[in-house]
Motif scaffolding. Structure first.
Motif, mmCIF file in Angstrom:
data_model
loop_
_atom_site.group_PDB
_atom_site.id
_atom_site.type_symbol
_atom_site.label_atom_id
_atom_site.label_comp_id
_atom_site.label_asym_id
_atom_site.label_seq_id
_atom_site.Cartn_x
_atom_site.Cartn_y
_atom_site.Cartn_z
ATOM 1 N N VAL A 75 68.260 10.855 59.828
ATOM 2 C CA VAL A 75 68.143 11.406 61.186
ATOM 3 C C VAL A 75 67.078 10.658 61.984
ATOM 4 N N PRO A 102 68.559 12.591 53.914
ATOM 5 C CA PRO A 102 69.127 12.884 55.239
ATOM 6 C C PRO A 102 68.085 12.953 56.356
ATOM 7 N N VAL A 103 66.870 13.375 56.034
ATOM 8 C CA VAL A 103 65.816 13.400 57.055
ATOM 9 C C VAL A 103 65.509 11.978 57.518
ATOM 10 N N THR A 161 75.268 17.082 59.535
ATOM 11 C CA THR A 161 73.906 17.065 60.077
ATOM 12 C C THR A 161 73.626 15.769 60.813
ATOM 13 N N MET A 162 74.044 14.642 60.235
ATOM 14 C CA MET A 162 73.834 13.339 60.863
ATOM 15 C C MET A 162 74.542 13.247 62.214
ATOM 16 N N SER A 179 73.064 5.906 58.053
ATOM 17 C CA SER A 179 73.336 7.327 57.792
ATOM 18 C C SER A 179 74.282 7.491 56.605
ATOM 19 N N SER A 229 63.107 14.740 66.478
ATOM 20 C CA SER A 229 64.052 14.369 65.420
ATOM 21 C C SER A 229 63.942 15.329 64.239
ATOM 22 N N THR A 262 65.354 18.640 65.270
ATOM 23 C CA THR A 262 66.811 18.555 65.352
ATOM 24 C C THR A 262 67.438 18.674 63.971
ATOM 25 N N TYR A 263 66.841 18.015 63.004
ATOM 26 C CA TYR A 263 67.353 18.112 61.630
ATOM 27 C C TYR A 263 67.271 19.556 61.136
ATOM 28 N N ALA A 279 72.869 15.477 64.835
ATOM 29 C CA ALA A 279 71.619 14.854 65.262
ATOM 30 C C ALA A 279 71.869 13.668 66.180
#
Length: 274
Positions: free
Chosen positions: A74, A70-71, A161-162, A114, A186, A189-190, A165
């Motif tokens: 983002v 996921p990082v 989360t996506m 994503s 970024s 934000t995550y 962001a």
């Protein structure tokens, strides 16, 4: 043709236009996605390769790499935004794509990546547990409903989360070429989105988490998943309205630059700029 006939023809034409707007709008998004994917083929291919490696490691060793997917998702806004050079803008124009197409293509491409990262994150944990290894990103995952609930909760949380962001990073990385500072933003934000989702889940499921029974723990996992899905849906609606604003921002930027550009080209008979 009488006024009644003209009005009927106009109404029928508008009706046909309304019926065709849906498929035409979808087709425009697909063309924009195909164009942006073509221009960023190497960057997207790198993501696909990393995804395959993460899933292989999840089956054989650990799900650590899948857990940080996921990082990477983002960071897609920043990574693709850095590719938007002047030459890339000219390539967009050569493909016959408008500013709206450019925004639509970027949003669709980031959404595609994503979704891939959400799948890798959830599948990595599930594959590690099914392979008999202990997942590094989640504690106490076994099989059955516990594994299913953890997988669904992971998908919902990563999706939320996506989306959160995208609301924060999308405008800056789409309407202009992002600077290096956007990389740091970024990451922050995550982290911020993850903290917000954790706090919301903690407050809502706290009564269930205090119970010792395994049924209560499983119910808490599914409640977290439901909350995250609702947040992702609301965020997607906000993001949809934001896309229209990003297009207007690009239009305003071009309108502000157009007069100066035109003045440079207006030369009188004496060779002076008008």
């Amino acid at each position: 043709m009488t006024a009644y006939d003209a009005g009927s023809a106009h109404t029928a034409g508008a009706s046909r236009s309304a019926r065709a707007s849906g498929p035409a709008h979808t087709s425009a998004w697909r063309r924009a996605l195909a164009a942006d994917l073509r221009l960023n083929a190497e960057t997207f291919a790198g993501t696909v390769i990393l995804s395959v490696i993460a899933l292989v490691l999840a089956v054989t060793v650990t799900d650590v790499m899948a857990g940080v997917a996921p990082v990477w998702g983002v960071l897609a806004w920043y990574r693709y935004g850095r590719q938007d050079t002047a030459s890339r803008t000219e390539l967009w124009a050569s493909l016959g794509m408008s500013r709206a197409d450019r925004v639509h293509g970027r949003v669709a491409l980031v959404a595609l990546e994503s979704a891939l990262m959400v799948f890798v994150s959830a599948a990595g944990t599930a594959l590690t547990a099914l392979a008999g290894h202990t997942p590094a990103m989640v504690d106490g995952v076994t099989t059955g409903w516990d594994l299913a609930g953890t997988t669904v909760s992971g998908i919902a949380t990563a999706s939320a989360t996506m989306v959160l962001a995208a609301i924060v990073l999308g405008p800056e990385c789409t309407t202009r070429r992002p600077g290096v500072s956007m990389f740091i933003l970024s990451i922050l934000t995550y982290i911020g989105a993850a903290i917000v989702l954790s706090l919301i889940a903690m407050v809502i499921v706290l009564p269930l988490s205090l119970l010792v029974s395994s049924a209560a723990q499983t119910a808490a996992t599914w409640v977290i998943a439901l909350i995250a899905f609702v947040i992702a849906l609301i965020g997607a609606l906000v993001l949809r309205r934001g896309v229209r604003r990003w297009i207007r921002d690009l239009d305003s930027q071009d309108e502000g630059a157009a007069p100066a550009h035109r003045r440079k080209r207006r030369v009188d008979a004496g060779g002076r700029t008008a």
